[in-house]
Design a protein around this motif. Structure first.
Motif, PDB file in Angstrom:
ATOM      1  N   SER A   1       0.838  -1.196   0.000  1.00 17.85           N
ATOM      2  CA  SER A   1       0.000   0.000   0.000  1.00 17.85           C
ATOM      3  C   SER A   1       0.875   1.249   0.000  1.00 17.85           C
ATOM      4  O   SER A   1       2.093   1.169   0.170  1.00 17.85           O
ATOM      5  N   ALA A   2       0.245   2.399  -0.168  1.00 17.83           N
ATOM      6  CA  ALA A   2       0.982   3.603  -0.541  1.00 17.83           C
ATOM      7  C   ALA A   2       1.196   4.541   0.632  1.00 17.83           C
ATOM      8  O   ALA A   2       0.243   5.010   1.249  1.00 17.83           O
ATOM      9  N   PHE A   3       2.451   4.831   0.927  1.00 18.95           N
ATOM     10  CA  PHE A   3       2.818   5.818   1.959  1.00 18.95           C
ATOM     11  C   PHE A   3       3.534   6.971   1.280  1.00 18.95           C
ATOM     12  O   PHE A   3       4.492   6.769   0.541  1.00 18.95           O
ATOM     13  N   ILE A   4       3.085   8.171   1.551  1.00 14.72           N
ATOM     14  CA  ILE A   4       3.788   9.329   0.990  1.00 14.72           C
ATOM     15  C   ILE A   4       3.907  10.424   2.037  1.00 14.72           C
ATOM     16  O   ILE A   4       2.953  10.708   2.754  1.00 14.72           O
ATOM     17  N   GLN A   5       5.106  10.994   2.140  1.00 14.92           N
ATOM     18  CA  GLN A   5       5.290  12.189   2.969  1.00 14.92           C
ATOM     19  C   GLN A   5       5.229  13.383   2.035  1.00 14.92           C
ATOM     20  O   GLN A   5       6.046  13.508   1.130  1.00 14.92           O
ATOM     21  N   MET A   6       4.236  14.221   2.247  1.00 20.65           N
ATOM     22  CA  MET A   6       4.032  15.349   1.341  1.00 20.65           C
ATOM     23  C   MET A   6       4.835  16.568   1.804  1.00 20.65           C
ATOM     24  O   MET A   6       5.473  16.548   2.847  1.00 20.65           O
ATOM     25  N   GLU A   7       4.739  17.636   1.019  1.00 18.62           N
ATOM     26  CA  GLU A   7       5.528  18.836   1.319  1.00 18.62           C
ATOM     27  C   GLU A   7       4.947  19.648   2.464  1.00 18.62           C
ATOM     28  O   GLU A   7       5.654  20.464   3.058  1.00 18.62           O
ATOM     29  N   ASP A   8       3.690  19.455   2.768  1.00 21.40           N
ATOM     30  CA  ASP A   8       3.094  20.128   3.920  1.00 21.40           C
ATOM     31  C   ASP A   8       1.770  19.442   4.271  1.00 21.40           C
ATOM     32  O   ASP A   8       1.349  18.505   3.598  1.00 21.40           O
ATOM     33  N   GLU A   9       1.154  19.933   5.335  1.00 21.87           N
ATOM     34  CA  GLU A   9      -0.076  19.329   5.829  1.00 21.87           C
ATOM     35  C   GLU A   9      -1.230  19.503   4.850  1.00 21.87           C
ATOM     36  O   GLU A   9      -2.110  18.660   4.751  1.00 21.87           O
ATOM     37  N   ILE A  10      -1.199  20.636   4.161  1.00 20.38           N
ATOM     38  CA  ILE A  10      -2.283  20.941   3.221  1.00 20.38           C
ATOM     39  C   ILE A  10      -2.258  19.915   2.087  1.00 20.38           C
ATOM     40  O   ILE A  10      -3.272  19.320   1.734  1.00 20.38           O
ATOM     41  N   ALA A  11      -1.066  19.708   1.543  1.00 21.92           N
ATOM     42  CA  ALA A  11      -0.919  18.763   0.441  1.00 21.92           C
ATOM     43  C   ALA A  11      -1.212  17.339   0.901  1.00 21.92           C
ATOM     44  O   ALA A  11      -1.765  16.523   0.154  1.00 21.92           O
ATOM     45  N   ALA A  12      -0.834  17.032   2.147  1.00 22.96           N
ATOM     46  CA  ALA A  12      -1.093  15.688   2.668  1.00 22.96           C
ATOM     47  C   ALA A  12      -2.587  15.410   2.696  1.00 22.96           C
ATOM     48  O   ALA A  12      -3.053  14.345   2.286  1.00 22.96           O
ATOM     49  N   MET A  13      -3.343  16.381   3.156  1.00 25.16           N
ATOM     50  CA  MET A  13      -4.803  16.227   3.209  1.00 25.16           C
ATOM     51  C   MET A  13      -5.367  16.117   1.792  1.00 25.16           C
ATOM     52  O   MET A  13      -6.254  15.308   1.522  1.00 25.16           O
ATOM     53  N   ALA A  14      -4.820  16.920   0.881  1.00 28.04           N
ATOM     54  CA  ALA A  14      -5.272  16.875  -0.514  1.00 28.04           C
ATOM     55  C   ALA A  14      -4.991  15.501  -1.111  1.00 28.04           C
ATOM     56  O   ALA A  14      -5.856  14.904  -1.771  1.00 28.04           O
ATOM     57  N   ALA A  15      -3.803  14.980  -0.869  1.00 26.70           N
ATOM     58  CA  ALA A  15      -3.419  13.683  -1.439  1.00 26.70           C
ATOM     59  C   ALA A  15      -4.330  12.571  -0.919  1.00 26.70           C
ATOM     60  O   ALA A  15      -4.714  11.661  -1.668  1.00 26.70           O
ATOM     61  N   VAL A  16      -4.667  12.664   0.338  1.00 21.03           N
ATOM     62  CA  VAL A  16      -5.539  11.657   0.953  1.00 21.03           C
ATOM     63  C   VAL A  16      -6.898  11.645   0.249  1.00 21.03           C
ATOM     64  O   VAL A  16      -7.464  10.586  -0.045  1.00 21.03           O
ATOM     65  N   ILE A  17      -7.415  12.822  -0.055  1.00 17.31           N
ATOM     66  CA  ILE A  17      -8.716  12.910  -0.725  1.00 17.31           C
ATOM     67  C   ILE A  17      -8.605  12.380  -2.164  1.00 17.31           C
ATOM     68  O   ILE A  17      -9.450  11.613  -2.617  1.00 17.31           O
ATOM     69  N   GLY A  18      -7.532  12.783  -2.849  1.00 19.89           N
ATOM     70  CA  GLY A  18      -7.331  12.286  -4.214  1.00 19.89           C
ATOM     71  C   GLY A  18      -7.244  10.773  -4.245  1.00 19.89           C
ATOM     72  O   GLY A  18      -7.855  10.111  -5.094  1.00 19.89           O
ATOM     73  N   ALA A  19      -6.505  10.215  -3.293  1.00 22.51           N
ATOM     74  CA  ALA A  19      -6.339   8.756  -3.241  1.00 22.51           C
ATOM     75  C   ALA A  19      -7.667   8.073  -2.961  1.00 22.51           C
ATOM     76  O   ALA A  19      -8.000   7.053  -3.567  1.00 22.51           O
ATOM     77  N   SER A  20      -8.445   8.653  -2.061  1.00 16.38           N
ATOM     78  CA  SER A  20      -9.730   8.043  -1.711  1.00 16.38           C
ATOM     79  C   SER A  20     -10.649   7.996  -2.927  1.00 16.38           C
ATOM     80  O   SER A  20     -11.443   7.073  -3.081  1.00 16.38           O
ATOM     81  N   LEU A  21     -10.527   8.989  -3.793  1.00 15.15           N
ATOM     82  CA  LEU A  21     -11.354   8.998  -5.008  1.00 15.15           C
ATOM     83  C   LEU A  21     -11.035   7.836  -5.942  1.00 15.15           C
ATOM     84  O   LEU A  21     -11.835   7.489  -6.799  1.00 15.15           O
ATOM     85  N   THR A  22      -9.859   7.261  -5.809  1.00 15.60           N
ATOM     86  CA  THR A  22      -9.534   6.097  -6.626  1.00 15.60           C
ATOM     87  C   THR A  22     -10.003   4.815  -5.946  1.00 15.60           C
ATOM     88  O   THR A  22      -9.764   3.714  -6.446  1.00 15.60           O
ATOM     89  N   GLY A  23     -10.621   4.944  -4.771  1.00  9.60           N
ATOM     90  CA  GLY A  23     -11.135   3.781  -4.055  1.00  9.60           C
ATOM     91  C   GLY A  23     -10.297   3.353  -2.871  1.00  9.60           C
ATOM     92  O   GLY A  23     -10.656   2.412  -2.170  1.00  9.60           O
ATOM     93  N   ALA A  24      -9.182   4.042  -2.643  1.00 13.80           N
ATOM     94  CA  ALA A  24      -8.270   3.621  -1.568  1.00 13.80           C
ATOM     95  C   ALA A  24      -8.752   4.141  -0.207  1.00 13.80           C
ATOM     96  O   ALA A  24      -9.119   5.302  -0.071  1.00 13.80           O
ATOM     97  N   LYS A  25      -8.718   3.271   0.785  1.00 12.46           N
ATOM     98  CA  LYS A  25      -8.989   3.718   2.152  1.00 12.46           C
ATOM     99  C   LYS A  25      -7.813   4.572   2.594  1.00 12.46           C
ATOM    100  O   LYS A  25      -6.664   4.107   2.586  1.00 12.46           O
TER     101      LYS A  25
END
Lengths: 273, 182, 376
Positions: free
Chosen positions: C50-74
């Protein structure tokens, strides 16, 4: 019906953009490039932030994601990293990508994740009626720069290259055919690609800076843009005030999701032993 | 049965690990255990602590308020964490600690023994655990050894077994001569 | 197989819970005292593909989580105080666009950089009202390491079931302390989001079923739909129509409000005949539990009311005790947040007192007991 029209949500048209805006031409170039690259319509995600340009995905018939201001690349990184087999295209404006989204932008370049980013540069915040952006030249006018812009502007392509993007190009709405070609190449680049697409905003930037009609502004793009090949043949004096268009940078670097996949594979191979 | 234990020393002396080991030893005796520690600037160099509550009952409030056992490996940690203690608290310190004339403190050459007899000062924390358990009998020696061996790096099992034994020996040797009376 | 007994930190138990719930994507940014969650997931997630990513900031981390969820990922992110503030913009996006995700906030002392390594419970109202606009929120608050494990799973389940962002509010004490936890070999009742039963032609991404929750297609499955943070109608496209705007905001609230029985969870101790109710949550509830027991030993009829679901606030559960109550005490590590909600619901039927502390130390049983004795 043109071949690319199948990529448009015709029932969502007409669009909300002002007459004379360059963004429609650029959306045409993006959809033509998707067609040329033969991307699977069901496996392509178009992501945007907030602003005039960010409304374009709403007219494009893919999975489309209209996110928050400046954050398109964060969302797009999540989409791509969670499902690397999807094609991800990001459409941003100059303020969106480089002011509020500037940090996300340089880090996406640095990661070299396979996302194609098109920055529609009209030198202004259009959706909020004409404030200066990081691409408004110094001395030019905007509603928040009534005495001339104090800020200097970025060079998007230099910034992208320095931050690690592996494909960088610049085109313009006037040079739409060339722009299509550049975006197609950007899509084929297996890494992070940036195409700066110069657009015209006759409503705000043009009016504030006495640049005439949309046609005048398109003609200015024609006059001021010099291709990479042509620029090599003219003097630096002749280059004053000109903008170079074409492919500006290409390099190879490991792609983010592939590097991670390698780690996963090697860990899982170890577990099998 | 309830113990409140405070281990202290300077950052890098393995105080946190010692606390975890002790708590795990208790778990494997089907007791409840809670371990907590100092973090951040407090945990970088200077005096750091690791606190453990062990009880046969459920543990609600998770912080140590009235420790019955306190260990201090440095003078700084002794000054900071061995004050305002209940009268019957067992206080064990390293020989190097200046207790400033305090009585009722069991002073043992923990660090020196690890260095001289095992040639590995890094296991001072395990020597200390052995000594602490010899005095206070928090868990069985078997549980403690098993817990130590579960946590230490592979290949260091023998060294750590010896360190534990050394701790027990130090208590046997110094308990009476140190003037420690309980 | 028998469960594994371990000594774990709350943050580690959160990771175990996320893995048991089937986490597929984590996007984060380092911040004390939540960092162990990211560190442990960085080690464990690639091992299970499964996919772990450290983003450049908290804002991007939250954005990435939402983008990933749209592909079906918990998907999940974890943060603390200042980082939680940064996530608020996109947290609102997730709630409004109904994209399931879990946000862990290990609360630390604030405001601002505050006391990064000390506990607090001062983000309770930020969890409720931190993002702009009117919105429902689900927030859960564990009191122990073992409960952190189960509530992490529950946070994923609620996120998936109700298509919303769920906040898991740990405090530094629970996040960092180590205690006994039994990790089961297998966890039942792991939920995943409802998928559409129709094809692309019939799919209206924001058309709810009778339960008010729209089935969710994943990006890349051929549905080719639009998601926007603008007010949207059932088609997913923006609208300025006030009637449609009203329908959407109403439904978002109702899908939570109609399911309080499923969402709201509390624990009580000795409340049957209690005349003094102590309301406490998170690590403070452990002190309150001790204080209530000590009060009983003194013959004082005290009881503990512990919201496990902190938002929506367990108003109905609390109100049922009102007829028997003479005094109410709220203990929390802030200078008065949840006490406002308690006062609102007690509505003058009993005096409400606070045991409030904002200095970065856990409230002690002694403090709470002293207050019980004072008001009895």
């Amino acid at each position: 019906m043109s071949a690319y029209e199948k990529y448009l949500r015709n029932n969502r048209l007409p669009h909300i953009l002002c007459s004379g805006c360059g963004h429609g031409i650029i959306m045409g170039a993006i959809t033509r490039a998707i067609e040329k690259a033969d991307l699977d319509q069901d496996r392509t995600v178009v992501v945007s932030g907030i602003g005039c340009s960010s409304r374009l995905p709403g007219y494009m018939d893919f999975d489309t994601l209209h996110t928050t201001h400046g954050r398109a690349l964060g969302f797009a990184t999540g989409v791509k990293f969670a499902k690397p087999e999807l094609n991800v295209i990001v459409i941003m404006g100059d303020g969106d990508a480089l002011a509020i989204g500037g940090n996300h932008f340089i880090h996406a370049c640095r990661r070299n994740i396979n996302i194609t980013t098109i920055i529609l540069n009209n030198n202004v915040y259009g959706m909020t009626s004409g404030q200066f952006s990081p691409m408004t030249p110094q001395g030019h006018f905007a509603t928040t720069a009534p005495y001339g812009n104090v800020d200097r502007n970025f060079d998007i392509c230099e910034l992208s290259r320095a931050a690690g993007a592996t494909y960088v190009a610049r085109g313009s709405a006037y040079h739409a055919v060339m722009l299509t070609d550049l975006i197609t190449k950007a899509i084929f680049n297996p890494g992070f690609s940036v195409v700066e697409a110069i657009s015209q905003c006759p409503t705000y930037y043009g009016r504030k800076n006495k640049q005439g009609t949309a046609v005048d502004m398109l003609n200015a793009q024609k006059e001021n843009c010099v291709t990479v090949a042509a620029s090599a043949k003219i003097t630096s004096d002749q280059m004053q005030g000109k903008i170079i268009i074409g492919e500006l940078h290409k390099s190879e670097a490991p792609e983010y999701t592939a590097v991670y996949r390698n780690i996963v594979d090697s860990l899982q191979a170890k577990e099998m032993k | 049965m309830r113990h409140e234990i405070r281990l202290s020393g300077s950052g890098g002396q393995g105080i946190i690990l010692a606390g975890i080991v002790l708590a795990e030893a208790a778990l494997h005796e089907d007791k409840n255990a809670v371990q907590s520690q100092s973090y951040g600037p407090e945990a970088r160099g200077g005096a750091s602590k690791s606190e453990i509550i062990i009880s046969s009952e459920a543990i609600d409030y998770p912080k140590v308020t009235a420790p019955d056992i306190v260990l201090a490996l440095t003078t700084e940690s002794y000054k900071k964490y061995a004050k305002n203690l209940p009268a019957n608290t067992v206080v064990i310190v390293d020989f190097s600690v200046n207790v400033n004339g305090d009585t009722g403190v069991l002073s043992l050459p923990i660090i020196q023994a690890a260095r001289d007899e095992l040639k590995r000062p890094i296991v001072s924390n395990i020597v200390a655990l052995g000594a602490l358990n010899a005095v206070a009998k928090v868990v069985s020696p078997e549980s403690l050894e098993a817990a130590v061996l579960r946590r230490v790096p592979k290949g260091t099992e023998d060294l750590n077994r010896k360190a534990l034994a050394l701790g027990y020996q130090l208590v046997g040797k110094y308990m009476l001569t140190s003037g420690y009376i309980r | 197989m028998s469960p594994t007994i371990k000594l774990l930190q709350g943050n580690e138990a959160c990771v175990e819970g996320a893995l048991a719930a089937g986490i597929q994507f984590y996007g984060g940014y380092p911040i004390t005292p939540s960092t162990e969650i990211a560190e442990l997931l960085a080690e464990k997630m690639p091992r299970v593909g499964s996919a772990f990513i450290q983003m450049e900031d908290e804002i991007a981390a939250m954005a990435a989580v939402i983008g990933a969820s749209l592909t079906g990922a918990k998907s999940m992110t974890a943060t603390s105080g200042p980082g939680f503030s940064l996530k608020q913009e996109n947290l609102g996006y997730a709630i409004y666009t109904e994209i399931p995700c879990v946000i862990v906030n290990v609360m630390r002392g604030g405001p601002s950089t505050g006391l990064p390594t000390s506990p607090s419970q001062s983000d309770v109202m930020q969890a409720r009202w931190g993002t702009h606009g009117d919105h429902p929120v689900i927030a859960l608050c564990p009191s122990s390491v073992e409960e952190t494990f189960w509530l992490t799973i529950r946070a994923f389940n609620l996120a998936e079931k109700y298509r919303t962002a769920v906040i898991l509010l740990l405090d530094e004490v629970v996040g960092h302390m180590r205690e006994r936890i039994e990790i089961p070999d297998h966890v039942d009742n792991v939920l995943t989001r409802k998928k559409p039963s129709v094809g692309r032609e019939g799919y209206r991404p924001y058309q709810p079923d009778a339960d008010l929750i729209p089935p969710m297609a994943s990006f890349g499955e051929g549905y080719r739909y639009h998601v926007t943070g603008l007010t949207h109608d059932e088609t997913g496209f923006p609208t300025n129509d006030t009637e449609k705007a009203g329908i959407l905001i109403d439904r978002l609230h109702k899908k939570i409000d109609n399911n309080l029985d499923d969402i709201v969870e509390i624990e009580t101790q000795m409340m049957e005949d209690a005349e003094i109710m102590v309301v406490a949550y998170g690590s403070t509830a452990r002190s309150a539990s001790r204080a209530v027991k000590d009060a009983r030993a003194l013959g004082i009829k005290a009881g503990l009311f512990r919201p496990i679901t902190i938002w929506p606030f367990p108003a109905n559960e609390l109100k049922q005790y009102l007829p028997q109550l003479k005094q109410v005490i709220v203990a929390e590590m802030n200078l008065g947040q949840l006490i406002l909600e308690v006062e609102r619901n007690v509505a003058g039927k009993a005096p409400v007192h606070g045991v409030l502390r904002g200095d970065g130390e856990l409230i002690t049983p002694t403090q709470i007991l002293a207050r019980i004795k004072e008001v009895q």
